[in-house]
Design an enzyme around this catalytic site. Structure first.
Site, PDB file in Angstrom:
ATOM      1  N   HIS A   9       0.837  -1.202   0.000  1.00 43.45           N
ATOM      2  CA  HIS A   9       0.000   0.000   0.000  1.00 43.45           C
ATOM      3  C   HIS A   9       0.874   1.254   0.000  1.00 43.45           C
ATOM      4  O   HIS A   9       2.049   1.232   0.358  1.00 43.45           O
ATOM      5  CB  HIS A   9      -0.939   0.009   1.213  1.00 43.45           C
ATOM      6  CG  HIS A   9      -0.230   0.061   2.520  1.00 43.45           C
ATOM      7  ND1 HIS A   9       0.349   1.209   3.013  1.00 43.45           N
ATOM      8  CD2 HIS A   9       0.004  -0.893   3.443  1.00 43.45           C
ATOM      9  CE1 HIS A   9       0.908   0.968   4.177  1.00 43.45           C
ATOM     10  NE2 HIS A   9       0.711  -0.319   4.465  1.00 43.45           N
ATOM     11  N   GLU A  79      -2.006  -6.946   8.067  1.00 46.18           N
ATOM     12  CA  GLU A  79      -0.640  -6.916   8.579  1.00 46.18           C
ATOM     13  C   GLU A  79      -0.551  -7.679   9.896  1.00 46.18           C
ATOM     14  O   GLU A  79      -1.555  -7.975  10.542  1.00 46.18           O
ATOM     15  CB  GLU A  79      -0.198  -5.446   8.761  1.00 46.18           C
ATOM     16  CG  GLU A  79       1.223  -5.239   9.246  1.00 46.18           C
ATOM     17  CD  GLU A  79       2.313  -5.801   8.341  1.00 46.18           C
ATOM     18  OE1 GLU A  79       2.434  -7.039   8.245  1.00 46.18           O
ATOM     19  OE2 GLU A  79       3.084  -5.005   7.767  1.00 46.18           O
TER      20      GLU A  79
END
Length: 195
Positions: A9, A79
């Site tokens: 990202h 994550e």
């Protein structure tokens, strides 16, 4: 056989300052949005047959700005749950744990909403993602929008290595690409930290 395209990202305030952003939904910065848009021409050449993303907004927004279509949120792409280290930099953690290393020492619990994960747990999620993606690669490239540590673990598990080998890969910069491929039946990393 297609390639697995790993997309980290775009930049967030936390990635800029080095803070561990596991489950906190930190938005992209203006720079992160520009970088994500810049990925679109490169990704358009690949025409992925499937696109998966972490359900966090920084990953989904990166996918959107990069022009990816049909994005499927996948909670296994979140994550690492950093537990009690969420929001802290490595330097801050090392003030109380001198010599701390994420890959060797892991994290501490952070409460019921952030219990933390062991490396083996994150690796199991990465393996589950790869098990779902591998059959799709016979039809072409597959794109995955995820996070820095998770991308490293995905890459080493692609290679068939223990998750602890992730420390040997450089941390992917925000808004960069990685390419995981095979030659014959041998997996390899075809590109890493590609802007």
């Amino acid at each position: 056989m297609g390639e697995l395209i790993l997309i980290r990202h775009g930049q967030t305030e936390w990635s800029l300052s080095g803070r561990h952003a596991g489950r906190t939904d930190v938005p992209l910065t203006a720079t992160g949005e520009v970088t994500a848009k810049a990925l679109a021409p490169r990704l358009a050449r690949h025409s992925p047959v499937a696109v998966f993303s972490s359900p966090l907004s920084r990953a989904l927004r990166t996918a959107e700005l990069a022009g990816l279509i049909g994005v499927r949120p996948d909670p296994d792409l979140m994550e690492w749950d950093y537990g009690g280290y969420e929001g802290l930099t490595a330097a801050q953690i090392q003030e109380t744990r001198p010599g701390w290393d994420l890959w060797r020492d892991g994290v501490v619990p952070g409460g019921p909403d952030r219990p933390g994960e062991r490396l083996e747990q994150v690796a199991a999620r990465a393996d589950a993602v790869l098990d779902r993606i591998r059959p799709l690669l016979s039809d072409g490239d597959v794109a995955v929008v995820a996070h820095g540590h998770l991308a490293r673990i995905l890459a080493v598990r692609w290679l068939g290595l223990d998750a602890s080998a992730s420390r040997l890969l450089g941390h992917p910069h925000p808004g960069t690409l990685g390419f995981l491929a095979t030659e014959g039946e041998q997996p390899f990393i075809a590109g890493w930290n590609v802007p």
